[in-house]
Design an enzyme around this catalytic site. Structure first.
Site, PDB file in Angstrom:
ATOM      1  N   HIS A 205      44.265  46.828  35.992  1.00 18.91           N
ATOM      2  CA  HIS A 205      44.423  46.354  37.368  1.00 18.91           C
ATOM      3  C   HIS A 205      45.868  46.521  37.808  1.00 18.91           C
ATOM      4  CE1 HIS A 205      46.440  42.327  36.911  1.00 18.91           C
ATOM      5  NE2 HIS A 205      45.841  42.290  35.744  1.00 18.91           N
ATOM      6  N   ASP A 217      52.019  42.027  33.704  1.00 17.28           N
ATOM      7  CA  ASP A 217      50.681  41.770  34.273  1.00 17.28           C
ATOM      8  C   ASP A 217      50.616  42.318  35.699  1.00 17.28           C
ATOM      9  OD1 ASP A 217      48.142  40.829  34.744  1.00 17.28           O
ATOM     10  OD2 ASP A 217      48.704  38.730  34.846  1.00 17.28           O
ATOM     11  N   GLU A 247      41.862  42.113  40.708  1.00 18.51           N
ATOM     12  CA  GLU A 247      41.510  41.491  39.426  1.00 18.51           C
ATOM     13  C   GLU A 247      41.912  40.027  39.435  1.00 18.51           C
ATOM     14  OE1 GLU A 247      42.246  40.155  35.211  1.00 18.51           O
ATOM     15  OE2 GLU A 247      43.582  40.199  36.911  1.00 18.51           O
ATOM     16  N   GLU A 248      43.115  39.773  39.950  1.00 22.20           N
ATOM     17  CA  GLU A 248      43.678  38.427  39.878  1.00 22.20           C
ATOM     18  C   GLU A 248      42.876  37.408  40.685  1.00 22.20           C
ATOM     19  OE1 GLU A 248      45.847  37.551  37.884  1.00 22.20           O
ATOM     20  OE2 GLU A 248      47.223  39.199  37.449  1.00 22.20           O
ATOM     21  N   ASP A 276      45.540  45.426  29.664  1.00 17.31           N
ATOM     22  CA  ASP A 276      46.058  44.323  30.484  1.00 17.31           C
ATOM     23  C   ASP A 276      47.142  43.569  29.707  1.00 17.31           C
ATOM     24  OD1 ASP A 276      46.433  42.395  32.413  1.00 17.31           O
ATOM     25  OD2 ASP A 276      44.312  41.874  32.619  1.00 17.31           O
TER      26      ASP A 276
END
Ligand code: BES
Ligand code: ZN
Length: 378
Positions: A205, A217, A247-248, A276
């Site tokens: 992501h 991240d 994604e988050e 990730d």
């Protein structure tokens, strides 16, 4: 490191649906393109929600204020109305003459908050208040954006409203201050066609949380996927490289991608690996599909890399779960700092200076050997 610096420093924080998120998508698409890929951009929508608090005033009788919490994905706005108690808020609980212009007071329990709110909304209610069925208040979230403001209150406050109702009409003003809207994100897809349609997918992501620049991240995962794509040559297996957004906020990009696959395409996916947070830490970790995890551990061991199974809830916290939920073998490749997660992730400290390039290099090597192993059918 160039990718990680570009995403985390030149662009910075990349919340899904924001201009920075689109800039990151453009960057990734440009990099894939520069390696000779025909890049696909797949758009999807997702519910975006930010709560700035809600207020519930009793206008009559007597006045006073209660202490609501906004339900996630509530509509924003301020409405006045008289309260109607509708029990658990099932369709059969609605009064015969409907709820037009009324504020529905609903007991928690039995069916989802979302169904309760949808039922009273359909009957014409202008707002929904769900009171708890145990002491205290609770923080809930709806599955999709509601058409009306919706909040929760404590059992005590619910009972207070019910008591007032017993002796006459109660009117309230409910104000929800929030942003609640559908936003658009993009997955960026590049495919190296192989002799077989059987496929291995590497995904990462590229969106970040609002709070930080998202170097580990997950610019680190994007860098790994780009490097794998750059190095990939066509071979027996088809290799697909995907940069996911949102994604988050709940794996929206990867779920959307999975929903576009036919049953046949799903069966062709022999492995999916989500890269990730691969930039920080000293222990490589694998979580997810047993066989993939085992394969990863064997490969890493063969390279002399210290690697371990990822235990606990982190093993479920990335895009691979969208694939495992749909029956495809998928795993997460990440690192931990000793036995701990990177303490800087989701903070303003998640910066490129803390990323160790060797970690990315090792992740690339392991993934390349995984492809070779899948070709061998082991
Ligand atoms: N990168 C994290 C997931 C993660 C955490 C991987 C620790 C490896 C080690 C991911 O971006 C994330 O924050 N996921 C959320 C879940 C999501 C649905 C909000 C999480 O883990 O809380
Ligand atoms: Zn995260």
């Amino acid at each position: 490191m160039q990718t990680i610096k570009y995403l985390s420093e030149a662009i910075g924080s990349r919340p899904a649906g924001s201009p920075n998120d689109r800039a990151a998508a453009d960057y990734v698409a440009g990099q894939f393109g520069s390696y000779g890929y025909a890049v696909q951009r797949q758009s999807f929508t997702f519910p975006y929600f930010v709560d700035r608090g809600s207020e519930l005033q009793i206008l009559a009788p007597s006045g006073g204020a209660l202490h609501p919490l906004t339900l996630g994905l509530s509509a924003a706005g301020s409405v006045d109305g008289t309260i109607v108690s509708v029990g658990l808020g099932r369709p059969e609980d609605n009064p015969r003459d409907g709820l037009k212009g009324r504020v529905a007071l609903i007991q928690r329990g039995d069916i989802t908050y979302e169904l309760k709110v949808a039922n009273v909304s359909k009957a014409g209610a202008v707002a929904a208040i769900i009171y708890n069925n145990v002491q205290g208040n609770f923080q809930g979230r709806l599955g999709q954006i509601a058409g009306i403001p919706a909040v929760s209150i404590s059992l005590d406050e619910g009972n207070r409203l019910l008591q007032s109702l017993a002796s006459g009409a109660v009117s309230v003003r409910l104000s929800v201050n929030a942003t609640s809207e559908q936003r658009t994100g993009q997955n960026i897809v590049a495919t190296r066609q192989g002799a077989s349609p059987d496929m291995v997918i590497f995904g990462a992501h590229y969106d970040s949380v609002e709070a930080g620049p998202g170097a580990n991240d997950n610019a680190s995962g994007v860098a790994t996927v780009l490097e794998l794509a750059r190095l990939a040559r066509s071979g027996a297996l088809t290799q697909r490289f995907i940069a996911f957004s949102a994604e988050e906020l709940g794996f929206y990009g990867s779920s959307s991608y999975v929903s576009t696959l036919s049953l046949q395409e799903r069966q062709q996916v022999k492995a999916m690996v989500s890269l990730d947070m691969v930039g920080v830490g000293d222990r490589m970790r694998f979580g997810g599909d047993q066989q993939l995890v085992d394969a990863g551990l064997v490969i890493a061991g063969g390279l002399g890399i210290q690697a371990l199974r990822l235990e606990g809830s982190a093993a479920g916290g990335s895009d691979h779960t969208s694939f495992t939920s749909a029956g495809m073998p998928a795993a997460l490749l990440t690192y931990t700092v000793g036995n701990d997660l990177d303490l800087r992730y989701h903070t303003s400290e998640d910066r490129a200076d803390f990323v160790e390039p060797a970690n990315i290099d090792k992740a690339v090597q392991v993934c390349q050997l995984l492809v070779a192993r899948l070709v061998g059918g082991r």
